[in-house]
Write a protein that holds these residues in place. Structure first.
Motif, PDB file in Angstrom:
ATOM      1  N   MET A   1      68.416 -47.839  12.385  1.00 38.88           N
ATOM      2  CA  MET A   1      68.608 -47.325  13.742  1.00 38.88           C
ATOM      3  C   MET A   1      68.565 -48.451  14.765  1.00 38.88           C
ATOM      4  SD  MET A   1      66.416 -44.403  15.725  1.00 38.88           S
ATOM      5  CE  MET A   1      66.747 -44.000  17.423  1.00 38.88           C
ATOM      6  N   PHE A   2      67.563 -49.339  14.607  1.00 43.43           N
ATOM      7  CA  PHE A   2      67.453 -50.422  15.570  1.00 43.43           C
ATOM      8  C   PHE A   2      68.636 -51.372  15.492  1.00 43.43           C
ATOM      9  CE2 PHE A   2      63.036 -49.048  15.075  1.00 43.43           C
ATOM     10  CZ  PHE A   2      62.725 -48.819  16.409  1.00 43.43           C
ATOM     11  N   GLY A   3      69.317 -51.403  14.336  1.00 45.75           N
ATOM     12  CA  GLY A   3      70.466 -52.294  14.175  1.00 45.75           C
ATOM     13  C   GLY A   3      71.587 -51.979  15.132  1.00 45.75           C
ATOM     14  N   LEU A   4      71.617 -50.709  15.596  1.00 43.21           N
ATOM     15  CA  LEU A   4      72.674 -50.316  16.521  1.00 43.21           C
ATOM     16  C   LEU A   4      72.569 -51.062  17.840  1.00 43.21           C
ATOM     17  CD1 LEU A   4      72.654 -46.446  15.955  1.00 43.21           C
ATOM     18  CD2 LEU A   4      74.300 -48.103  15.050  1.00 43.21           C
ATOM     19  N   PHE A   5      71.380 -51.563  18.164  1.00 43.12           N
ATOM     20  CA  PHE A   5      71.163 -52.189  19.457  1.00 43.12           C
ATOM     21  C   PHE A   5      71.061 -53.716  19.355  1.00 43.12           C
ATOM     22  CE2 PHE A   5      69.423 -47.908  19.542  1.00 43.12           C
ATOM     23  CZ  PHE A   5      70.082 -47.376  20.638  1.00 43.12           C
ATOM     24  N   GLN A   6      71.374 -54.253  18.173  1.00 45.88           N
ATOM     25  CA  GLN A   6      71.319 -55.691  18.018  1.00 45.88           C
ATOM     26  C   GLN A   6      72.441 -56.345  18.823  1.00 45.88           C
ATOM     27  OE1 GLN A   6      71.498 -56.470  13.837  1.00 45.88           O
ATOM     28  NE2 GLN A   6      69.334 -55.998  13.491  1.00 45.88           N
ATOM     29  N   SER A   7      72.125 -57.425  19.496  1.00 45.61           N
ATOM     30  CA  SER A   7      73.139 -58.135  20.278  1.00 45.61           C
ATOM     31  C   SER A   7      74.049 -58.937  19.355  1.00 45.61           C
ATOM     32  CB  SER A   7      72.461 -59.062  21.280  1.00 45.61           C
ATOM     33  OG  SER A   7      71.658 -60.020  20.607  1.00 45.61           O
ATOM     34  N   LYS A   8      75.237 -59.208  19.840  1.00 41.93           N
ATOM     35  CA  LYS A   8      76.169 -60.007  19.072  1.00 41.93           C
ATOM     36  C   LYS A   8      75.648 -61.444  18.979  1.00 41.93           C
ATOM     37  CE  LYS A   8      80.244 -57.316  20.357  1.00 41.93           C
ATOM     38  NZ  LYS A   8      81.588 -57.359  21.011  1.00 41.93           N
ATOM     39  N   PRO A   9      75.927 -62.130  17.864  1.00 45.90           N
ATOM     40  CA  PRO A   9      75.441 -63.511  17.745  1.00 45.90           C
ATOM     41  C   PRO A   9      76.054 -64.396  18.822  1.00 45.90           C
ATOM     42  CG  PRO A   9      77.025 -62.991  16.006  1.00 45.90           C
ATOM     43  CD  PRO A   9      76.691 -61.692  16.679  1.00 45.90           C
ATOM     44  N   LYS A  10      75.241 -65.249  19.377  1.00 45.18           N
ATOM     45  CA  LYS A  10      75.709 -66.147  20.419  1.00 45.18           C
ATOM     46  C   LYS A  10      76.266 -67.417  19.796  1.00 45.18           C
ATOM     47  CE  LYS A  10      72.621 -64.582  24.102  1.00 45.18           C
ATOM     48  NZ  LYS A  10      71.594 -64.993  25.100  1.00 45.18           N
ATOM     49  N   PRO A  11      77.466 -67.826  20.194  1.00 44.63           N
ATOM     50  CA  PRO A  11      78.031 -69.059  19.639  1.00 44.63           C
ATOM     51  C   PRO A  11      77.238 -70.286  20.062  1.00 44.63           C
ATOM     52  CG  PRO A  11      79.387 -68.246  21.450  1.00 44.63           C
ATOM     53  CD  PRO A  11      78.366 -67.189  21.174  1.00 44.63           C
TER      54      PRO A  11
END
Length: 216
Positions: A1-11
């Motif tokens: 569930m928490f994975g849905l709110f993970q931010s995209k990896p920053k380059p």
């Protein structure tokens, strides 16, 4: 569930330093692109390896050969039977430019440009893998695909192409463009750049967004 709110990896590194991409509203006459071609040991970006890359810039409607680039990319893996296609041997690849240095040179050439390729999913899949490996995120550059443009054009004309009809050399032949030897990354990038300019004549699109949204 928490994975849905993970931010995209920053380059990170060179990918984080890239300037903004061209806006979708950019007129085609002002659009800068980078025609790109790669040679690989196979078609699976997760298993196979990129061993050369070539690029040719296009400024608006003009090819800029002075900005063209080509490099063999170092690999510790054997090229196997793919050598019969691209003519790059294990010895040549072993002496190539380190992957990260090759990727940084390519990214420098791509700055503020749209990536142009023929059947672009091959190029983008391998470049995404390398960008994730060295810079923590996929490339995600805007893309124009001459394969898709020609398919749409043929369908608008009432012709439904088969795979062979859309090969780069076959499409160039239909537009009266000169024949180049296949499977050299630099000459194939130039071939793609020339084809893009020929295809532009047959589209009513006048912006990058319109080019992407054109339908058969």
């Amino acid at each position: 569930m928490f994975g849905l709110f993970q931010s995209k990896p920053k380059p990170t590194g060179a990918l984080a330093q890239m300037p903004p991409w061209p806006a979708p509203s950019t007129p085609l006459d002002q659009l800068n692109l980078l025609a790109v071609d790669i040679e690989t040991t196979g078609f699976d970006a997760k298993r196979d390896h990129l061993i050369s890359i070539g690029w040719v810039p296009i400024n608006g409607g003009e090819i800029q050969l002075s900005g063209a680039g080509y490099t063999v990319v170092k690999s510790e893996h054997t090229v196997g039977e793919s050598a019969t296609i691209h003519q790059l041997t294990d010895a040549m690849v072993a002496q190539g430019l380190e992957q990260q240095a090759a990727l940084e040179a390519f990214l420098a050439a791509l700055e503020s440009r749209v990536l142009l390729a023929h059947f672009a999913s091959l190029e983008t899949s391998f470049l995404d893998v390398l960008c994730q490996k060295y810079f923590n995120a996929p490339l995600r550059a805007p893309v124009v695909d001459t394969f898709a443009l020609e398919r749409r054009h043929m369908e608008r004309m009432g012709t439904y192409p088969r795979g062979e009809d859309l090969r780069l050399a076959r499409v160039r032949e239909r537009y009266g463009l000169p024949w180049y030897g296949n499977h050299n990354a630099l000459s194939d990038a130039l071939a793609c750049a020339e084809l893009y300019l020929a295809l532009r004549v047959h589209t009513k699109a006048n912006t990058l967004k319109a080019l992407h949204n054109s339908q058969p």
